[in-house]
Design a protein around this motif. Structure first.
Motif, PDB file in Angstrom:
ATOM      1  N   ILE A 191     -13.150   6.695 -15.738  1.00  0.00           N
ATOM      2  CA  ILE A 191     -12.105   8.086 -15.740  1.00  0.00           C
ATOM      3  C   ILE A 191     -10.883   7.257 -14.294  1.00  0.00           C
ATOM      4  O   ILE A 191     -11.861   7.379 -13.226  1.00  0.00           O
ATOM      5  CB  ILE A 191     -12.557   9.446 -15.795  1.00  0.00           C
ATOM      6  CG1 ILE A 191     -13.705   9.275 -17.346  1.00  0.00           C
ATOM      7  CG2 ILE A 191     -11.421   9.556 -16.312  1.00  0.00           C
ATOM      8  CD1 ILE A 191     -13.369  11.023 -17.523  1.00  0.00           C
ATOM      9  N   PHE A 192      -9.954   7.538 -14.804  1.00  0.00           N
ATOM     10  CA  PHE A 192      -8.917   7.009 -14.021  1.00  0.00           C
ATOM     11  C   PHE A 192      -7.963   7.915 -13.851  1.00  0.00           C
ATOM     12  O   PHE A 192      -7.259   7.734 -14.783  1.00  0.00           O
ATOM     13  CB  PHE A 192      -8.504   5.110 -13.850  1.00  0.00           C
ATOM     14  CG  PHE A 192      -9.716   4.079 -13.486  1.00  0.00           C
ATOM     15  CD1 PHE A 192      -9.797   3.856 -13.225  1.00  0.00           C
ATOM     16  CD2 PHE A 192      -9.524   3.555 -15.292  1.00  0.00           C
ATOM     17  CE1 PHE A 192     -10.742   2.697 -12.987  1.00  0.00           C
ATOM     18  CE2 PHE A 192     -10.651   2.781 -15.105  1.00  0.00           C
ATOM     19  CZ  PHE A 192     -10.981   2.252 -13.985  1.00  0.00           C
ATOM     20  N   TYR A 193      -7.376   8.584 -12.460  1.00  0.00           N
ATOM     21  CA  TYR A 193      -6.624   8.996 -12.334  1.00  0.00           C
ATOM     22  C   TYR A 193      -5.755   8.855 -12.098  1.00  0.00           C
ATOM     23  O   TYR A 193      -5.957   8.329 -10.314  1.00  0.00           O
ATOM     24  CB  TYR A 193      -7.268  10.726 -11.960  1.00  0.00           C
ATOM     25  CG  TYR A 193      -7.907  11.354 -13.729  1.00  0.00           C
ATOM     26  CD1 TYR A 193      -7.881  11.797 -14.319  1.00  0.00           C
ATOM     27  CD2 TYR A 193      -9.259  11.773 -12.697  1.00  0.00           C
ATOM     28  CE1 TYR A 193      -8.502  12.264 -15.086  1.00  0.00           C
ATOM     29  CE2 TYR A 193      -9.809  12.949 -13.615  1.00  0.00           C
ATOM     30  CZ  TYR A 193      -9.388  12.731 -15.039  1.00  0.00           C
ATOM     31  OH  TYR A 193      -9.820  13.797 -15.775  1.00  0.00           O
ATOM     32  N   THR A 194      -4.276   8.521 -11.184  1.00  0.00           N
ATOM     33  CA  THR A 194      -3.294   8.438 -10.548  1.00  0.00           C
ATOM     34  C   THR A 194      -2.253   9.317 -10.780  1.00  0.00           C
ATOM     35  O   THR A 194      -1.646   9.941 -11.631  1.00  0.00           O
ATOM     36  CB  THR A 194      -3.179   6.973 -10.822  1.00  0.00           C
ATOM     37  OG1 THR A 194      -2.110   6.972 -11.925  1.00  0.00           O
ATOM     38  CG2 THR A 194      -4.429   5.878 -11.013  1.00  0.00           C
ATOM     39  N   PHE A 253     -16.077   0.870 -22.635  1.00  0.00           N
ATOM     40  CA  PHE A 253     -14.707   1.794 -22.463  1.00  0.00           C
ATOM     41  C   PHE A 253     -14.428   2.454 -21.330  1.00  0.00           C
ATOM     42  O   PHE A 253     -14.919   2.609 -20.305  1.00  0.00           O
ATOM     43  CB  PHE A 253     -15.761   2.970 -23.722  1.00  0.00           C
ATOM     44  CG  PHE A 253     -14.386   4.299 -24.663  1.00  0.00           C
ATOM     45  CD1 PHE A 253     -13.363   4.324 -25.142  1.00  0.00           C
ATOM     46  CD2 PHE A 253     -14.296   5.413 -24.113  1.00  0.00           C
ATOM     47  CE1 PHE A 253     -12.975   4.101 -25.630  1.00  0.00           C
ATOM     48  CE2 PHE A 253     -13.327   6.360 -23.783  1.00  0.00           C
ATOM     49  CZ  PHE A 253     -12.366   6.234 -24.474  1.00  0.00           C
ATOM     50  N   ALA A 254     -13.380   3.213 -21.863  1.00  0.00           N
ATOM     51  CA  ALA A 254     -12.233   3.803 -20.540  1.00  0.00           C
ATOM     52  C   ALA A 254     -11.556   4.714 -20.470  1.00  0.00           C
ATOM     53  O   ALA A 254     -10.413   4.510 -21.878  1.00  0.00           O
ATOM     54  CB  ALA A 254     -12.300   2.411 -19.221  1.00  0.00           C
ATOM     55  N   HIS A 255     -11.034   5.546 -19.731  1.00  0.00           N
ATOM     56  CA  HIS A 255      -9.653   6.625 -19.636  1.00  0.00           C
ATOM     57  C   HIS A 255      -9.069   6.905 -18.709  1.00  0.00           C
ATOM     58  O   HIS A 255      -9.172   6.090 -18.000  1.00  0.00           O
ATOM     59  CB  HIS A 255     -11.167   7.869 -20.592  1.00  0.00           C
ATOM     60  CG  HIS A 255     -10.021   9.244 -20.613  1.00  0.00           C
ATOM     61  ND1 HIS A 255      -8.783   8.672 -21.476  1.00  0.00           N
ATOM     62  CD2 HIS A 255      -9.828   9.915 -19.656  1.00  0.00           C
ATOM     63  CE1 HIS A 255      -7.558  10.282 -21.479  1.00  0.00           C
ATOM     64  NE2 HIS A 255      -8.467  10.234 -20.419  1.00  0.00           N
ATOM     65  N   PHE A 256      -8.210   6.922 -18.812  1.00  0.00           N
ATOM     66  CA  PHE A 256      -7.349   7.350 -18.336  1.00  0.00           C
ATOM     67  C   PHE A 256      -6.225   8.061 -18.366  1.00  0.00           C
ATOM     68  O   PHE A 256      -5.843   8.675 -19.194  1.00  0.00           O
ATOM     69  CB  PHE A 256      -5.926   5.787 -16.868  1.00  0.00           C
ATOM     70  CG  PHE A 256      -4.628   5.897 -18.097  1.00  0.00           C
ATOM     71  CD1 PHE A 256      -4.146   6.117 -17.523  1.00  0.00           C
ATOM     72  CD2 PHE A 256      -4.935   4.802 -19.837  1.00  0.00           C
ATOM     73  CE1 PHE A 256      -2.145   5.967 -17.972  1.00  0.00           C
ATOM     74  CE2 PHE A 256      -3.703   4.859 -19.821  1.00  0.00           C
ATOM     75  CZ  PHE A 256      -2.372   5.242 -19.570  1.00  0.00           C
TER      76      PHE A 256
END
Length: 331
Positions: free
Chosen positions: A196-199, A221-224
């Motif tokens: 999980i990517f948070y920016t 699978f990935a999420h942002f």
């Protein structure tokens, strides 16, 4: 599997940036004084260049800039709109539809492709077209697409600070140093976990690129999501299901240019999820040039996606499900 080919394409990123900038000049075939909005139409890797341009231009822009990932332009698009049509293959059906829509509305248009239907329509209608000269996966051509369009954007905005930032990135591509060690470390953190990517919202393009590259290259699978938006909803959702904390790894990406309040939110959010035993890591990009920070972070996680593909024992070049879907749409 084409493992080495993908690695070589990632290594070519700095050269593709320089190549993209050299493909065209900064002249526009219309008066920018009449333009009231900019609309960028594209999909996948081609659309991501638009995301970066929007993020980069935000501090400079006095007119709206919207990304369209669909078949139609918004109702407000018209003769005073500057429409950028971007499809690496030139045959992306959603983007072709937007191109035809822009022509009907009499908009000012710039088309970018390696050929295909986009080039044909542009030539037929005498529309300015930048031809991308090599045949590689669109996601690996991202740097080239981005900088050929930035060359035109330079002229449109005519801002010296913006021009200096672009020139600085181009100069630093000559001796860019790849961080293989950290890329391998980051890929290990993602093994058997959902990243999980948070920016900060100002760098949303980076979060999207990171998630997309894990999906396409590593078949993972990935999420942002964005700070502060996720502070108003998703932070609560991280409570359940209980298996979640053992299934994800959270990357908090921060940049020197982040909003000061969002920097504080980033730290507090990480503190909250750390107390709940999540696996997290903070990565800071502290260069004074925001465009370089974007490029630097993208290359780092492009490499990480390659190493994750090796762990997953998948071909980082292949995108079989996308091909299956496109073939299904033709029937």
């Amino acid at each position: 599997m084409n493992n080495e080919k993908m690695l070589n394409l990632i290594r070519e990123f700095p050269n593709l940036v320089k190549m993209g900038y050299s493909l065209t000049d900064s002249t526009l075939d219309f008066s920018k004084k009449t333009i009231t909005n900019i609309i960028y139409a594209g999909m996948g890797g081609s659309a991501l260049a638009g995301d970066v341009i929007r993020d980069f231009l935000f501090p400079f822009s006095k007119i709206g800039f919207e990304i369209i990932r669909n078949y139609n332009l918004p109702e407000y698009a018209g003769k005073n709109s500057f429409i950028i049509i971007s499809s690496f293959s030139g045959n992306t059906e959603e983007t072709i539809s937007c191109f035809k829509d822009a022509l009907k509305r009499g908009s000012k248009i710039l088309a970018v492709s390696s050929g295909g239907e986009i080039e044909r329509i542009a030539k037929t209608n005498r529309i300015s077209h930048i031809k991308l000269p090599i045949d590689i996966p669109p996601r690996t051509a991202f740097g080239m697409t981005l900088f050929c369009i930035l060359r035109k954007i330079e002229s449109f905005y005519d801002n010296q600070e913006l021009k200096n930032m672009i020139a600085d990135v181009l100069m630093r591509m000559d001796d860019y140093s790849f961080d293989y060690k950290n890329a391998k470390m980051l890929s290990k953190m993602m093994q058997n976990r959902i990243p999980i990517f948070y920016t900060d919202t100002s760098f949303s393009s980076v979060g999207r690129r990171c998630a997309n590259q894990m999906s396409e290259n590593a078949k993972h699978f990935a999420h942002f999501n964005l700070i502060p938006e996720m502070n108003h909803n998703e932070i609560v959702g991280l409570e359940m299901p209980k298996i979640l904390k053992k299934s994800v790894v959270i990357f908090f990406l921060s940049f020197r240019q982040d909003n000061s309040r969002n920097k504080k939110r980033n730290l507090i959010t990480k503190r909250i999820v750390d107390k709940n035993s999540f696996v997290t890591i903070s990565i800071n990009f502290e260069d004074a040039n925001p465009l370089f920070n974007i490029i630097d972070s993208v290359i780092l996680f492009d490499l990480a996606s390659y190493y994750l593909a090796l762990f997953n024992k998948v071909d980082p070049m292949a995108v079989k499900r996308i091909s299956l879907l496109k073939n299904g749409m033709k029937k």
